[in-house]
Motif scaffolding. Structure first.
Motif, PDB file in Angstrom:
ATOM      1  N   GLU A 104       0.832  -1.204   0.000  1.00  0.00           N
ATOM      2  CA  GLU A 104       0.000   0.000   0.000  1.00  0.00           C
ATOM      3  C   GLU A 104       0.869   1.256   0.000  1.00  0.00           C
ATOM      4  O   GLU A 104       0.592   2.216  -0.724  1.00  0.00           O
ATOM      5  N   ALA A 105       1.936   1.250   0.776  1.00  0.00           N
ATOM      6  CA  ALA A 105       2.848   2.395   0.818  1.00  0.00           C
ATOM      7  C   ALA A 105       3.545   2.580  -0.532  1.00  0.00           C
ATOM      8  O   ALA A 105       3.711   3.718  -0.999  1.00  0.00           O
ATOM      9  N   GLN A 106       3.912   1.487  -1.174  1.00  0.00           N
ATOM     10  CA  GLN A 106       4.553   1.582  -2.484  1.00  0.00           C
ATOM     11  C   GLN A 106       3.580   2.097  -3.537  1.00  0.00           C
ATOM     12  O   GLN A 106       3.961   2.901  -4.393  1.00  0.00           O
ATOM     13  N   ARG A 107       2.337   1.646  -3.481  1.00  0.00           N
ATOM     14  CA  ARG A 107       1.329   2.159  -4.422  1.00  0.00           C
ATOM     15  C   ARG A 107       1.145   3.664  -4.250  1.00  0.00           C
ATOM     16  O   ARG A 107       1.047   4.410  -5.215  1.00  0.00           O
ATOM     17  N   ALA A 108       1.080   4.098  -2.980  1.00  0.00           N
ATOM     18  CA  ALA A 108       0.917   5.524  -2.710  1.00  0.00           C
ATOM     19  C   ALA A 108       2.127   6.301  -3.218  1.00  0.00           C
ATOM     20  O   ALA A 108       1.972   7.389  -3.796  1.00  0.00           O
ATOM     21  N   GLU A 109       3.319   5.764  -3.038  1.00  0.00           N
ATOM     22  CA  GLU A 109       4.536   6.431  -3.512  1.00  0.00           C
ATOM     23  C   GLU A 109       4.542   6.549  -5.037  1.00  0.00           C
ATOM     24  O   GLU A 109       4.860   7.606  -5.584  1.00  0.00           O
ATOM     25  N   VAL A 110       4.178   5.470  -5.719  1.00  0.00           N
ATOM     26  CA  VAL A 110       4.113   5.506  -7.185  1.00  0.00           C
ATOM     27  C   VAL A 110       3.072   6.519  -7.635  1.00  0.00           C
ATOM     28  O   VAL A 110       3.310   7.315  -8.564  1.00  0.00           O
ATOM     29  N   TYR A 111       1.924   6.513  -6.999  1.00  0.00           N
ATOM     30  CA  TYR A 111       0.870   7.476  -7.335  1.00  0.00           C
ATOM     31  C   TYR A 111       1.374   8.900  -7.119  1.00  0.00           C
ATOM     32  O   TYR A 111       1.191   9.775  -7.970  1.00  0.00           O
ATOM     33  N   ARG A 124       2.860  18.141   0.241  1.00  0.00           N
ATOM     34  CA  ARG A 124       3.966  18.217   1.201  1.00  0.00           C
ATOM     35  C   ARG A 124       3.768  19.381   2.171  1.00  0.00           C
ATOM     36  O   ARG A 124       4.036  19.255   3.367  1.00  0.00           O
ATOM     37  N   ARG A 125       3.316  20.520   1.643  1.00  0.00           N
ATOM     38  CA  ARG A 125       3.092  21.694   2.485  1.00  0.00           C
ATOM     39  C   ARG A 125       1.995  21.419   3.509  1.00  0.00           C
ATOM     40  O   ARG A 125       2.131  21.743   4.693  1.00  0.00           O
ATOM     41  N   MET A 126       0.918  20.776   3.073  1.00  0.00           N
ATOM     42  CA  MET A 126      -0.181  20.443   3.988  1.00  0.00           C
ATOM     43  C   MET A 126       0.307  19.499   5.095  1.00  0.00           C
ATOM     44  O   MET A 126      -0.058  19.649   6.262  1.00  0.00           O
ATOM     45  N   ARG A 144       4.743  14.265  10.076  1.00  0.00           N
ATOM     46  CA  ARG A 144       4.664  14.813   8.719  1.00  0.00           C
ATOM     47  C   ARG A 144       4.551  13.686   7.691  1.00  0.00           C
ATOM     48  O   ARG A 144       3.716  13.725   6.791  1.00  0.00           O
ATOM     49  N   ASP A 145       5.386  12.659   7.839  1.00  0.00           N
ATOM     50  CA  ASP A 145       5.367  11.542   6.893  1.00  0.00           C
ATOM     51  C   ASP A 145       4.031  10.801   6.933  1.00  0.00           C
ATOM     52  O   ASP A 145       3.485  10.432   5.890  1.00  0.00           O
ATOM     53  N   ARG A 146       3.511  10.594   8.142  1.00  0.00           N
ATOM     54  CA  ARG A 146       2.224   9.914   8.279  1.00  0.00           C
ATOM     55  C   ARG A 146       1.105  10.736   7.638  1.00  0.00           C
ATOM     56  O   ARG A 146       0.258  10.224   6.923  1.00  0.00           O
ATOM     57  N   ARG A 147       1.137  12.039   7.892  1.00  0.00           N
ATOM     58  CA  ARG A 147       0.116  12.919   7.311  1.00  0.00           C
ATOM     59  C   ARG A 147       0.233  12.965   5.791  1.00  0.00           C
ATOM     60  O   ARG A 147      -0.784  12.970   5.088  1.00  0.00           O
ATOM     61  N   LEU A 148       1.456  12.959   5.262  1.00  0.00           N
ATOM     62  CA  LEU A 148       1.643  12.946   3.810  1.00  0.00           C
ATOM     63  C   LEU A 148       1.052  11.670   3.216  1.00  0.00           C
ATOM     64  O   LEU A 148       0.376  11.723   2.186  1.00  0.00           O
ATOM     65  N   GLU A 150      -1.393   9.916   4.456  1.00  0.00           N
ATOM     66  CA  GLU A 150      -2.855  10.062   4.516  1.00  0.00           C
ATOM     67  C   GLU A 150      -3.357  10.954   3.388  1.00  0.00           C
ATOM     68  O   GLU A 150      -4.366  10.646   2.745  1.00  0.00           O
ATOM     69  N   LEU A 151      -2.683  12.046   3.152  1.00  0.00           N
ATOM     70  CA  LEU A 151      -3.088  12.968   2.084  1.00  0.00           C
ATOM     71  C   LEU A 151      -2.984  12.317   0.713  1.00  0.00           C
ATOM     72  O   LEU A 151      -3.872  12.496  -0.136  1.00  0.00           O
ATOM     73  N   ILE A 152      -1.933  11.554   0.505  1.00  0.00           N
ATOM     74  CA  ILE A 152      -1.774  10.853  -0.784  1.00  0.00           C
ATOM     75  C   ILE A 152      -2.911   9.861  -0.975  1.00  0.00           C
ATOM     76  O   ILE A 152      -3.525   9.794  -2.042  1.00  0.00           O
ATOM     77  N   ARG A 153      -3.222   9.089   0.062  1.00  0.00           N
ATOM     78  CA  ARG A 153      -4.312   8.104  -0.050  1.00  0.00           C
ATOM     79  C   ARG A 153      -5.650   8.801  -0.309  1.00  0.00           C
ATOM     80  O   ARG A 153      -6.458   8.329  -1.113  1.00  0.00           O
ATOM     81  N   ASP A 154      -5.889   9.909   0.393  1.00  0.00           N
ATOM     82  CA  ASP A 154      -7.123  10.674   0.146  1.00  0.00           C
ATOM     83  C   ASP A 154      -7.168  11.165  -1.296  1.00  0.00           C
ATOM     84  O   ASP A 154      -8.206  11.085  -1.958  1.00  0.00           O
ATOM     85  N   HIS A 155      -6.045  11.657  -1.772  1.00  0.00           N
ATOM     86  CA  HIS A 155      -5.976  12.157  -3.148  1.00  0.00           C
ATOM     87  C   HIS A 155      -6.234  11.016  -4.124  1.00  0.00           C
ATOM     88  O   HIS A 155      -6.942  11.192  -5.133  1.00  0.00           O
ATOM     89  N   MET A 156      -5.663   9.833  -3.832  1.00  0.00           N
ATOM     90  CA  MET A 156      -5.878   8.658  -4.685  1.00  0.00           C
ATOM     91  C   MET A 156      -7.365   8.307  -4.730  1.00  0.00           C
ATOM     92  O   MET A 156      -7.922   8.039  -5.799  1.00  0.00           O
ATOM     93  N   ARG A 157      -8.021   8.298  -3.557  1.00  0.00           N
ATOM     94  CA  ARG A 157      -9.457   7.965  -3.502  1.00  0.00           C
ATOM     95  C   ARG A 157     -10.282   8.977  -4.287  1.00  0.00           C
ATOM     96  O   ARG A 157     -11.191   8.604  -5.023  1.00  0.00           O
ATOM     97  N   GLN A 158      -9.971  10.249  -4.117  1.00  0.00           N
ATOM     98  CA  GLN A 158     -10.702  11.280  -4.857  1.00  0.00           C
ATOM     99  C   GLN A 158     -10.488  11.118  -6.352  1.00  0.00           C
ATOM    100  O   GLN A 158     -11.440  11.253  -7.129  1.00  0.00           O
ATOM    101  N   ASP A 159      -9.276  10.817  -6.737  1.00  0.00           N
ATOM    102  CA  ASP A 159      -8.967  10.631  -8.149  1.00  0.00           C
ATOM    103  C   ASP A 159      -9.734   9.437  -8.698  1.00  0.00           C
ATOM    104  O   ASP A 159     -10.269   9.484  -9.824  1.00  0.00           O
ATOM    105  N   GLN A 160      -9.830   8.354  -7.929  1.00  0.00           N
ATOM    106  CA  GLN A 160     -10.568   7.163  -8.383  1.00  0.00           C
ATOM    107  C   GLN A 160     -12.053   7.452  -8.499  1.00  0.00           C
ATOM    108  O   GLN A 160     -12.711   6.988  -9.414  1.00  0.00           O
ATOM    109  N   ARG A 161     -12.594   8.233  -7.538  1.00  0.00           N
ATOM    110  CA  ARG A 161     -14.017   8.603  -7.609  1.00  0.00           C
ATOM    111  C   ARG A 161     -14.297   9.442  -8.847  1.00  0.00           C
ATOM    112  O   ARG A 161     -15.303   9.262  -9.513  1.00  0.00           O
ATOM    113  N   THR A 162     -13.401  10.377  -9.138  1.00  0.00           N
ATOM    114  CA  THR A 162     -13.575  11.245 -10.303  1.00  0.00           C
ATOM    115  C   THR A 162     -13.557  10.414 -11.569  1.00  0.00           C
ATOM    116  O   THR A 162     -14.363  10.634 -12.478  1.00  0.00           O
TER     117      THR A 162
END
Length: 165
Positions: A104-111, A124-126, A144-148, A150-162
């Protein structure tokens, strides 16, 4: 008798000498537990001030009474096998969870690497803002890393919904 797994304490045992006792036992499993309990008592007593001098004599004394009190903490073969299987399954579950988390972490990194520089910088700023109030650098970096992530996963979910719409 030939179906029993005997401990090294009973290597000199003549099979015909225990057959009359085995006929009185309800099952081969019962007999196996009986012999295992006797071996457990002998093993336990080995470390005490009164070890059992003659293992076969002790076995026959127990067989004559058809009774043996197992040592403290004794568990049957079946229980030990089930506990070992449970331990193995727990280790396998931990390994699977670790592999899943890593994937899951690798998928988020690739995304994340596929996002535009602008979006990466924004995320990163958020994440940095979320960790800014922490004084310790180690805690701040972890937060910071944990929050990043989370933000990447949220962005991935939003992108998939779109994309689904």
């Amino acid at each position: 008798m030939h179906n029993l797994i005997l401990s090294e304490w009973f290597t000199g045992l003549e099979p015909r000498s225990v057959e009359p006792f085995l006929r009185l036992m309800p099952s081969i499993e019962y007999a196996q537990d009986f012999f295992d309990k006797v071996a457990g008592v002998i093993e336990h007593k080995k470390t005490t001030s009164k070890p059992i001098a003659d293992a076969l004599a002790f076995l026959f004394a127990c067989l004559k009474k058809m009774e043996v009190n197992p040592p403290p903490g004794w568990k049957s073969r079946r229980v030990r096998l089930l506990e070992e299987e449970a331990r193995r399954l727990e280790e396998e579950a931990v390994a699977l969870k670790t592999a899943r988390d890593r994937l899951e972490a690798q998928r988020a990194e690739v995304y994340f690497l596929g996002l535009s520089e602008e979006t990466q910088t924004q995320l990163r700023r958020m994440a940095e803002e979320a960790a800014a109030d922490t004084e310790l650098a180690v805690v701040r970096d972890a937060k910071r890393d944990r929050r990043l992530q989370e933000l990447i996963r949220d962005h991935m979910r939003q992108d998939q919904r779109t994309k689904a719409i």
